[in-house]
Design an enzyme around this catalytic site. Structure first.
Site, PDB file in Angstrom:
ATOM      1  N   LYS A  72       0.817  -1.214   0.000  1.00  0.00           N
ATOM      2  CA  LYS A  72       0.000   0.000   0.000  1.00  0.00           C
ATOM      3  C   LYS A  72       0.850   1.263   0.000  1.00  0.00           C
ATOM      4  CE  LYS A  72      -4.377  -1.671   1.763  1.00  0.00           C
ATOM      5  NZ  LYS A  72      -5.374  -1.648   2.791  1.00  0.00           N
ATOM      6  N   LYS A 103      -4.676  -9.844  -6.714  1.00  0.00           N
ATOM      7  CA  LYS A 103      -5.967 -10.087  -6.056  1.00  0.00           C
ATOM      8  C   LYS A 103      -7.026  -9.107  -6.586  1.00  0.00           C
ATOM      9  CE  LYS A 103      -6.069  -7.383  -1.908  1.00  0.00           C
ATOM     10  NZ  LYS A 103      -6.035  -7.119  -0.532  1.00  0.00           N
ATOM     11  N   LYS A 145     -10.506  -3.145  -5.140  1.00  0.00           N
ATOM     12  CA  LYS A 145     -11.147  -1.891  -5.528  1.00  0.00           C
ATOM     13  C   LYS A 145     -10.129  -0.971  -6.184  1.00  0.00           C
ATOM     14  CE  LYS A 145     -14.187   1.584  -4.866  1.00  0.00           C
ATOM     15  NZ  LYS A 145     -13.738   2.817  -4.505  1.00  0.00           N
TER      16      LYS A 145
HETATM   17  P1  TYM Z   1     -10.753  -5.080   3.567  1.00  0.00           P
HETATM   18  O1  TYM Z   1     -11.718  -4.001   3.876  1.00  0.00           O
HETATM   19  O2  TYM Z   1      -9.686  -4.811   2.565  1.00  0.00           O
HETATM   20  O3  TYM Z   1     -11.521  -6.367   3.083  1.00  0.00           O
HETATM   21  C1  TYM Z   1     -12.641  -6.870   3.798  1.00  0.00           C
HETATM   22  C2  TYM Z   1     -12.607  -8.382   3.779  1.00  0.00           C
HETATM   23  O4  TYM Z   1     -12.635  -8.844   2.406  1.00  0.00           O
HETATM   24  C3  TYM Z   1     -11.561  -9.748   2.189  1.00  0.00           C
HETATM   25  N1  TYM Z   1     -11.081  -9.575   0.807  1.00  0.00           N
HETATM   26  C4  TYM Z   1     -10.842 -10.609  -0.009  1.00  0.00           C
HETATM   27  N2  TYM Z   1     -10.950 -11.943   0.168  1.00  0.00           N
HETATM   28  C5  TYM Z   1     -10.646 -12.737  -0.868  1.00  0.00           C
HETATM   29  N3  TYM Z   1     -10.220 -12.260  -2.080  1.00  0.00           N
HETATM   30  C6  TYM Z   1     -10.098 -10.937  -2.311  1.00  0.00           C
HETATM   31  N4  TYM Z   1      -9.700 -10.483  -3.500  1.00  0.00           N
HETATM   32  C7  TYM Z   1     -10.409 -10.039  -1.251  1.00  0.00           C
HETATM   33  N5  TYM Z   1     -10.401  -8.685  -1.109  1.00  0.00           N
HETATM   34  C8  TYM Z   1     -10.810  -8.432   0.146  1.00  0.00           C
HETATM   35  C9  TYM Z   1     -10.475  -9.333   3.187  1.00  0.00           C
HETATM   36  O5  TYM Z   1      -9.596 -10.393   3.454  1.00  0.00           O
HETATM   37  C10 TYM Z   1     -11.312  -8.956   4.389  1.00  0.00           C
HETATM   38  O6  TYM Z   1     -11.632 -10.098   5.158  1.00  0.00           O
HETATM   39  N6  TYM Z   1      -7.733  -4.872   7.509  1.00  0.00           N
HETATM   40  C11 TYM Z   1      -8.999  -5.354   7.033  1.00  0.00           C
HETATM   41  C12 TYM Z   1     -10.192  -4.830   7.814  1.00  0.00           C
HETATM   42  C13 TYM Z   1     -10.110  -5.008   9.290  1.00  0.00           C
HETATM   43  C14 TYM Z   1     -10.349  -6.221   9.999  1.00  0.00           C
HETATM   44  C15 TYM Z   1     -10.218  -5.890  11.375  1.00  0.00           C
HETATM   45  C16 TYM Z   1     -10.625  -7.509   9.593  1.00  0.00           C
HETATM   46  C17 TYM Z   1      -9.869  -4.035  10.204  1.00  0.00           C
HETATM   47  N7  TYM Z   1      -9.936  -4.562  11.466  1.00  0.00           N
HETATM   48  C18 TYM Z   1     -10.371  -6.856  12.370  1.00  0.00           C
HETATM   49  C19 TYM Z   1     -10.790  -8.485  10.576  1.00  0.00           C
HETATM   50  C20 TYM Z   1     -10.653  -8.152  11.949  1.00  0.00           C
HETATM   51  C21 TYM Z   1      -9.176  -4.915   5.597  1.00  0.00           C
HETATM   52  O7  TYM Z   1      -8.614  -3.930   5.158  1.00  0.00           O
HETATM   53  O8  TYM Z   1     -10.085  -5.628   4.904  1.00  0.00           O
END
Ligand code: TYM
Length: 336
Positions: free
Chosen positions: A113, A197, A200
């Site tokens: 990032k 992956k 967005k």
């Molecule tokens: P975020 O907002 O990027 O994504 C949300 C969830 O979607 C999953 N995800 C994917 N899974 C499979 N293939 C993909 N291409 C893909 N893109 C996104 C992510 O693995 C996630 O589960 N840091 C985290 C948010 C967060 C969080 C937490 C998660 C903040 N605090 C505490 C769990 C527990 C994030 O940026 O996810």
């Protein structure tokens, strides 16, 4: 020992996609009938990069709408946004003092990032995983459903919990969390490049299926999805070194709740246009009703804000109890 409690979070980036759905939200829905679950819109994580305040506000509501449209019950689960429960930030600061700089420097997502100009990234982006650990551990959650890209952050959460329990001689205070990662498909890849992956941030909208895409757009995106010259394979071994093929086959398996091997025995040897038509049909059947429901819910801001308000009250009760204990352990006098 702690009872089982699920926590997970999703960033309010607007327009959630198939990766978010299959990697995380679909699992949230399955877990709601088995465990006590807390699902959070992690708005404080969304400000670690430059953001537009107006858009953030509407994206928070859109993420809540997506949760509900995907089948999450606001009664069964605690659904809220991170910034409304201040103990997340309080514990994140404490974890900034527990985690080591070397641990942060190893985080691959920070490197991705931050890009080439690492020195110019916000400090928030660097310590982002500490806030994530705080999100989970402020509720003493034991299980965290996420996509595979978050696995390293959960390993860090485990390290932080162990170090805290050890440094402050409070064995078992924080549970050592278990990631809950889909087995057959843990990382949904871009439809244009099977090594990246689905995300967005990829420039081409044709790289992803957004949950609000309509029928025609889903069809077009799947027809244009990259494959190769061979037919659909019949054998798992033939998926090796065919990342794009492997990705769309896994998507088909996951969306239909069947095994990849079943997909191969159904479509093996057929051409991709037959397979792609079936894949589009399945996606349209499962995703379009969610997209339509999101659009409908977005018209009722009072309802969505009500969910956030009620959820925040319920979350705050648990978080306050735990932060009091944590302050006591650390010798901080705020609550004594
Ligand atoms: P975020 O907002 O990027 O994504 C949300 C969830 O979607 C999953 N995800 C994917 N899974 C499979 N293939 C993909 N291409 C893909 N893109 C996104 C992510 O693995 C996630 O589960 N840091 C985290 C948010 C967060 C969080 C937490 C998660 C903040 N605090 C505490 C769990 C527990 C994030 O940026 O996810």
């Amino acid at each position: 020992m702690n009872k089982k409690r699920v926590f997970s979070g999703v960033q309010p980036t607007g327009n959630l996609h198939l990766g978010n759905y299959l990697g995380a939200i679909k699992n949230f829905v399955d877990l709601q009938n088995k465990f006590e679950c807390i699902y959070c819109v992690v708005d404080l994580h969304a400000i670690t990069n430059h953001h537009n305040p107006k858009e953030l506000k509407s994206n928070i509501l859109e993420t809540i709408a997506t949760f509900i449209a995907s089948g999450l019950s606001e009664e069964k689960n605690i659904i809220f946004n991170q910034a409304s429960v201040s103990a997340h930030s309080e514990l994140a600061w404490i974890f900034n003092c527990v985690a080591r700089i070397g641990w942060m420097n190893r985080m691959t997502q920070f490197k991705e990032k931050a890009g080439v100009n690492k020195e110019n990234a916000s400090v928030g982006l660097l310590v982002y995983p500490n806030l994530m650990a705080a999100d989970i551990l402020i509720y003493k959650a034991t299980h965290v459903p996420v996509g595979e890209d978050q696995k390293q952050h959960l390993e860090l959460t485990r390290d932080i919990a162990k170090k805290f329990n050890n440094d402050f001689k409070c064995e078992d205070f924080f549970p050592i969390v278990e990631p809950v990662i889909p087995k057959e498909i843990s990382r949904i890849m871009s439809l244009r490049d099977g090594k990246k992956k689905m995300s967005k941030s990829e420039e081409s909208d044709y790289s992803r299926i957004n949950l609000k895409d309509d029928k025609d757009l889903i069809n077009q995106k799947i027809q244009k999805a990259k494959t190769d010259n061979g037919p659909v394979p019949s054998d798992l071994n033939e998926l090796k070194n065919r990342p794009e093929v492997s990705n769309i086959i896994s998507i088909y398996a996951n969306i239909n709740n069947i095994k990849v091997s079943q997909v191969l025995s159904e479509f093996g040897g057929k051409n991709f246009s037959t397979f792609k038509s079936k894949l589009s049909e399945s996606l349209i059947e499962k995703i379009c009703p969610i997209g339509q429901e999101i659009k409908k819910l977005l018209k009722d801001e009072v309802y969505l804000n009500g969910i956030l308000e009620k959820g925040a009250k319920r979350a705050d009760l648990i978080a306050k109890t735990n932060i009091k204990e944590i302050y006591k352990i650390l010798g901080l006098t705020k609550y004594s």
